[in-house]
Motif scaffolding. Structure first.
Motif, PDB file in Angstrom:
ATOM      1  N   ALA A 199      -4.617 -10.087   0.573  1.00  0.00           N
ATOM      2  CA  ALA A 199      -5.328 -11.093  -0.217  1.00  0.00           C
ATOM      3  C   ALA A 199      -4.587 -12.417  -0.136  1.00  0.00           C
ATOM      4  N   GLN A 212      -6.949 -15.489  -5.769  1.00  0.00           N
ATOM      5  CA  GLN A 212      -6.955 -15.053  -7.171  1.00  0.00           C
ATOM      6  C   GLN A 212      -6.590 -13.588  -7.344  1.00  0.00           C
ATOM      7  N   GLY A 213      -7.185 -12.768  -6.489  1.00  0.00           N
ATOM      8  CA  GLY A 213      -6.859 -11.344  -6.566  1.00  0.00           C
ATOM      9  C   GLY A 213      -7.657 -10.579  -7.592  1.00  0.00           C
ATOM     10  N   PHE A 223      -8.194  -7.206  -6.104  1.00  0.00           N
ATOM     11  CA  PHE A 223      -6.927  -6.467  -6.156  1.00  0.00           C
ATOM     12  C   PHE A 223      -6.733  -5.911  -7.562  1.00  0.00           C
ATOM     13  N   GLN A 224      -6.986  -6.752  -8.568  1.00  0.00           N
ATOM     14  CA  GLN A 224      -6.805  -6.327  -9.965  1.00  0.00           C
ATOM     15  C   GLN A 224      -7.738  -5.169 -10.303  1.00  0.00           C
ATOM     16  N   LEU A 268       0.968  -5.001  -1.158  1.00  0.00           N
ATOM     17  CA  LEU A 268       0.121  -6.199  -1.111  1.00  0.00           C
ATOM     18  C   LEU A 268       0.653  -7.083   0.002  1.00  0.00           C
ATOM     19  N   CYS A 280       0.249 -10.907   1.498  1.00  0.00           N
ATOM     20  CA  CYS A 280      -0.304 -12.203   1.084  1.00  0.00           C
ATOM     21  C   CYS A 280       0.363 -13.319   1.875  1.00  0.00           C
ATOM     22  N   VAL A 305      -2.496 -13.728  -6.932  1.00  0.00           N
ATOM     23  CA  VAL A 305      -2.486 -12.292  -6.610  1.00  0.00           C
ATOM     24  C   VAL A 305      -1.063 -11.748  -6.490  1.00  0.00           C
ATOM     25  N   ARG A 365       0.110 -10.870  -9.879  1.00  0.00           N
ATOM     26  CA  ARG A 365      -0.572  -9.635 -10.327  1.00  0.00           C
ATOM     27  C   ARG A 365       0.133  -8.405  -9.751  1.00  0.00           C
ATOM     28  N   ALA A 366       0.514  -8.494  -8.464  1.00  0.00           N
ATOM     29  CA  ALA A 366       1.182  -7.354  -7.816  1.00  0.00           C
ATOM     30  C   ALA A 366       2.542  -7.104  -8.457  1.00  0.00           C
ATOM     31  N   CYS A 369       5.369  -6.182  -2.264  1.00  0.00           N
ATOM     32  CA  CYS A 369       4.657  -7.315  -1.648  1.00  0.00           C
ATOM     33  C   CYS A 369       5.297  -7.676  -0.309  1.00  0.00           C
ATOM     34  N   TYR A 398      -8.675 -12.204   2.034  1.00  0.00           N
ATOM     35  CA  TYR A 398      -7.562 -12.555   2.934  1.00  0.00           C
ATOM     36  C   TYR A 398      -8.082 -13.626   3.884  1.00  0.00           C
TER      37      TYR A 398
END
Ligand code: GRF
Length: 210
Positions: free
Chosen positions: A18, A21-22, A25-26, A44, A46, A53, A56-57, A64, A99
């Motif tokens: 991603a 915003q994600g 993913f959320q 994740l 990115c 995002v 968030r991860a 990540c 992505y």
């Protein structure tokens, strides 16, 4: 007692790619927490260190791999590093969720039939950027969400699932965006579960769920 008899079969492993915003993913994180996702989110990927995002991860405790496109002269070079991270974690499925970089054969060929993307229109209508805005400007009455396999093209891979969204006279672009994101929240975890359960049969462009 063996591990097998304790029911500890290896979980199906996914990596989410991603750039922004994600929210998708959320949704996958939330589904995992609720016990409705039959997959473990192990990474994740990115390309924007400052993207929401990534935070968030981190909050969810997901590893990540964050990089910047400009640090590499060739796309193949960072994809080779990503491929190593995926192999190290035994990733079964790549889940693209906003992505924003084009992929090269390094990943597309290695994960053929094992890489999916979600796109906010009923493909093949409105591929590419700002699909919700494209549909709005065109004035269609029906749009939606598509989950498809990733091939070498831009939003051209075989369709796995679609969910339609009606555009009503009282809608604004903002309410349409919310309807689309709600359809994404319904569809993406379901498709990941189909893969985790071994239900997806691929024959050329024809995909069936059994
Ligand atoms: C989603 O609308 C998805 O369909 C598209 O990119 C957007 C990503 O949104 N591919 P988010 O980062 O998951 O909030």
């Amino acid at each position: 007692m063996t591990e097998q008899s304790l029911g500890s079969a290896r979980p199906f492993r996914i990596a989410v790619f991603a750039s922004g915003q994600g929210s998708n993913f959320q949704t996958l994180i939330d589904s995992s927490r609720e016990g409705t996702l039959g997959a473990e989110i192990v990474l994740l990927v990115c390309n924007k260190p400052e993207a929401p995002v990534v935070e968030r991860a981190r909050r969810a405790g997901v590893d990540c791999f964050v990089f910047e496109r400009k640090s590499y002269s060739r796309r193949e070079d960072y994809e080779a590093e990503i491929a190593e991270e995926l192999a190290r974690r035994g990733v079964d499925l790549i889940v693209l969720a906003g992505y924003m970089l084009l992929l090269t054969p390094v990943l597309v060929e290695a994960y053929q039939g094992r890489m999916i993307n979600i796109h906010p229109s009923l493909l093949p209508s409105f591929p590419g950027k700002d699909a919700i805005g494209q549909a709005w400007e065109y004035g269609v009455k029906l749009t939606g969400v598509t989950v498809h396999l990733v091939d070498g093209g831009m939003d051209t891979g075989p369709v796995i699932a679609q969910k339609a969204v009606e555009i009503d006279p009282e809608d604004t672009i903002e309410t349409l965006e919310e309807k689309i994101h709600s359809a994404e929240r319904d569809l993406y975890p379901q498709v990941v579960n189909w893969f985790a359960d071994g239900k997806v049969r691929i024959e050329g462009r024809s995909i069936t769920i059994s």
